[in-house]
Design a protein around this motif. Structure first.
Motif, PDB file in Angstrom:
ATOM      1  N   ILE A  40      -5.539  51.211 102.441  1.00 10.45           N
ATOM      2  CA  ILE A  40      -6.846  51.404 101.821  1.00 10.45           C
ATOM      3  C   ILE A  40      -7.922  50.842 102.732  1.00 10.45           C
ATOM      4  O   ILE A  40      -7.839  49.695 103.166  1.00 10.45           O
ATOM      5  N   ASN A  41      -8.940  51.659 103.012  1.00 11.51           N
ATOM      6  CA  ASN A  41     -10.105  51.179 103.747  1.00 11.51           C
ATOM      7  C   ASN A  41     -11.005  50.461 102.743  1.00 11.51           C
ATOM      8  O   ASN A  41     -11.700  51.091 101.949  1.00 11.51           O
ATOM      9  N   MET A  42     -10.970  49.149 102.743  1.00 12.20           N
ATOM     10  CA  MET A  42     -11.702  48.366 101.759  1.00 12.20           C
ATOM     11  C   MET A  42     -13.215  48.472 101.945  1.00 12.20           C
ATOM     12  O   MET A  42     -13.972  48.106 101.045  1.00 12.20           O
ATOM     13  N   ASP A  43     -13.678  48.988 103.086  1.00 12.46           N
ATOM     14  CA  ASP A  43     -15.108  49.199 103.279  1.00 12.46           C
ATOM     15  C   ASP A  43     -15.641  50.304 102.377  1.00 12.46           C
ATOM     16  O   ASP A  43     -16.846  50.387 102.142  1.00 12.46           O
ATOM     17  N   THR A  44     -14.759  51.158 101.860  1.00  5.64           N
ATOM     18  CA  THR A  44     -15.189  52.249 100.978  1.00  5.64           C
ATOM     19  C   THR A  44     -14.990  51.920  99.499  1.00  5.64           C
ATOM     20  O   THR A  44     -15.355  52.711  98.638  1.00  5.64           O
ATOM     21  N   VAL A  45     -14.414  50.752  99.193  1.00  5.88           N
ATOM     22  CA  VAL A  45     -14.178  50.366  97.803  1.00  5.88           C
ATOM     23  C   VAL A  45     -15.456  49.767  97.239  1.00  5.88           C
ATOM     24  O   VAL A  45     -16.008  48.811  97.781  1.00  5.88           O
ATOM     25  N   THR A  46     -15.950  50.371  96.147  1.00  6.94           N
ATOM     26  CA  THR A  46     -17.181  49.868  95.528  1.00  6.94           C
ATOM     27  C   THR A  46     -16.898  48.772  94.514  1.00  6.94           C
ATOM     28  O   THR A  46     -17.692  47.865  94.348  1.00  6.94           O
ATOM     29  N   HIS A  47     -15.770  48.867  93.807  1.00  4.29           N
ATOM     30  CA  HIS A  47     -15.348  47.777  92.922  1.00  4.29           C
ATOM     31  C   HIS A  47     -13.879  47.954  92.563  1.00  4.29           C
ATOM     32  O   HIS A  47     -13.313  49.025  92.736  1.00  4.29           O
ATOM     33  N   PHE A  48     -13.293  46.861  92.090  1.00  4.29           N
ATOM     34  CA  PHE A  48     -11.916  46.925  91.611  1.00  4.29           C
ATOM     35  C   PHE A  48     -11.766  45.966  90.457  1.00  4.29           C
ATOM     36  O   PHE A  48     -12.502  44.990  90.340  1.00  4.29           O
ATOM     37  N   GLN A  49     -10.833  46.322  89.564  1.00  2.00           N
ATOM     38  CA  GLN A  49     -10.600  45.488  88.385  1.00  2.00           C
ATOM     39  C   GLN A  49      -9.159  45.610  87.923  1.00  2.00           C
ATOM     40  O   GLN A  49      -8.486  46.597  88.216  1.00  2.00           O
ATOM     41  N   ARG A  50      -8.725  44.596  87.187  1.00  4.04           N
ATOM     42  CA  ARG A  50      -7.360  44.567  86.666  1.00  4.04           C
ATOM     43  C   ARG A  50      -7.214  45.647  85.593  1.00  4.04           C
ATOM     44  O   ARG A  50      -8.113  45.869  84.799  1.00  4.04           O
ATOM     45  N   VAL A  51      -6.060  46.309  85.585  1.00  2.00           N
ATOM     46  CA  VAL A  51      -5.717  47.235  84.517  1.00  2.00           C
ATOM     47  C   VAL A  51      -5.331  46.366  83.322  1.00  2.00           C
ATOM     48  O   VAL A  51      -4.451  45.511  83.433  1.00  2.00           O
ATOM     49  N   GLU A  52      -6.007  46.558  82.205  1.00  2.00           N
ATOM     50  CA  GLU A  52      -5.827  45.689  81.040  1.00  2.00           C
ATOM     51  C   GLU A  52      -4.363  45.599  80.621  1.00  2.00           C
ATOM     52  O   GLU A  52      -3.684  46.622  80.467  1.00  2.00           O
ATOM     53  N   GLY A  53      -3.890  44.362  80.474  1.00  2.00           N
ATOM     54  CA  GLY A  53      -2.531  44.109  80.036  1.00  2.00           C
ATOM     55  C   GLY A  53      -1.466  44.273  81.117  1.00  2.00           C
ATOM     56  O   GLY A  53      -0.287  44.191  80.821  1.00  2.00           O
ATOM     57  N   GLN A  54      -1.875  44.514  82.367  1.00  2.00           N
ATOM     58  CA  GLN A  54      -0.927  44.713  83.460  1.00  2.00           C
ATOM     59  C   GLN A  54      -1.355  43.913  84.680  1.00  2.00           C
ATOM     60  O   GLN A  54      -2.457  43.384  84.736  1.00  2.00           O
ATOM     61  N   ARG A  55      -0.463  43.842  85.666  1.00  2.68           N
ATOM     62  CA  ARG A  55      -0.794  43.181  86.932  1.00  2.68           C
ATOM     63  C   ARG A  55      -1.463  44.146  87.902  1.00  2.68           C
ATOM     64  O   ARG A  55      -1.897  43.766  88.960  1.00  2.68           O
ATOM     65  N   ARG A  56      -1.531  45.417  87.569  1.00  2.54           N
ATOM     66  CA  ARG A  56      -2.057  46.447  88.468  1.00  2.54           C
ATOM     67  C   ARG A  56      -3.576  46.358  88.564  1.00  2.54           C
ATOM     68  O   ARG A  56      -4.237  45.751  87.737  1.00  2.54           O
ATOM     69  N   THR A  57      -4.109  47.004  89.604  1.00  2.00           N
ATOM     70  CA  THR A  57      -5.546  47.011  89.853  1.00  2.00           C
ATOM     71  C   THR A  57      -6.024  48.445  90.039  1.00  2.00           C
ATOM     72  O   THR A  57      -5.357  49.247  90.683  1.00  2.00           O
ATOM     73  N   THR A  58      -7.193  48.748  89.478  1.00  2.00           N
ATOM     74  CA  THR A  58      -7.856  50.026  89.707  1.00  2.00           C
ATOM     75  C   THR A  58      -8.917  49.818  90.786  1.00  2.00           C
ATOM     76  O   THR A  58      -9.745  48.912  90.671  1.00  2.00           O
ATOM     77  N   LEU A  59      -8.878  50.643  91.838  1.00  2.99           N
ATOM     78  CA  LEU A  59      -9.865  50.603  92.914  1.00  2.99           C
ATOM     79  C   LEU A  59     -10.730  51.859  92.815  1.00  2.99           C
ATOM     80  O   LEU A  59     -10.202  52.957  92.635  1.00  2.99           O
ATOM     81  N   VAL A  60     -12.043  51.696  92.938  1.00  2.00           N
ATOM     82  CA  VAL A  60     -12.947  52.846  92.975  1.00  2.00           C
ATOM     83  C   VAL A  60     -13.516  52.923  94.386  1.00  2.00           C
ATOM     84  O   VAL A  60     -14.052  51.938  94.903  1.00  2.00           O
ATOM     85  N   THR A  61     -13.367  54.091  95.009  1.00  5.12           N
ATOM     86  CA  THR A  61     -13.850  54.279  96.383  1.00  5.12           C
ATOM     87  C   THR A  61     -15.011  55.264  96.402  1.00  5.12           C
ATOM     88  O   THR A  61     -15.142  56.114  95.525  1.00  5.12           O
ATOM     89  N   PHE A  62     -15.852  55.135  97.418  1.00  6.73           N
ATOM     90  CA  PHE A  62     -16.991  56.030  97.602  1.00  6.73           C
ATOM     91  C   PHE A  62     -17.128  56.353  99.082  1.00  6.73           C
ATOM     92  O   PHE A  62     -17.143  55.453  99.915  1.00  6.73           O
ATOM     93  N   ALA A  63     -17.212  57.634  99.408  1.00 11.27           N
ATOM     94  CA  ALA A  63     -17.406  58.081 100.789  1.00 11.27           C
ATOM     95  C   ALA A  63     -18.858  58.534 100.939  1.00 11.27           C
ATOM     96  O   ALA A  63     -19.221  59.605 100.452  1.00 11.27           O
TER      97      ALA A  63
END
Length: 62
Positions: A14-37
């Motif tokens: 993942i190119n973290m320079d394109t990630v606008t925000h990220f947050q934990r998936v509720e009730g899980q250890r996973r993360t949602t990443l939102v990217t913008f080009a």
């Protein structure tokens, strides 16, 4: 900055320079990443297995 993270199919880079925000998936250890080009105006959403705290540690280490 590129980070090696993991989705359901294995490792992804993942190119973290394109990630606008990220947050934990509720009730899980996973993360949602939102990217913008900015060149194309395209947005995307990815779910990775790493929790947000682990991603933050990776960013600080770089």
């Amino acid at each position: 900055m590129w980070l090696k993270l993991h989705d359901n199919n294995g490792p992804i880079f993942i190119n973290m320079d394109t990630v606008t925000h990220f947050q934990r998936v509720e009730g899980q250890r996973r993360t949602t990443l939102v990217t913008f080009a900015p060149n194309s105006g395209a947005c995307g959403m990815l779910k990775v297995q790493e929790p947000p705290d682990e991603i933050m540690e990776m960013l600080w280490e770089e």
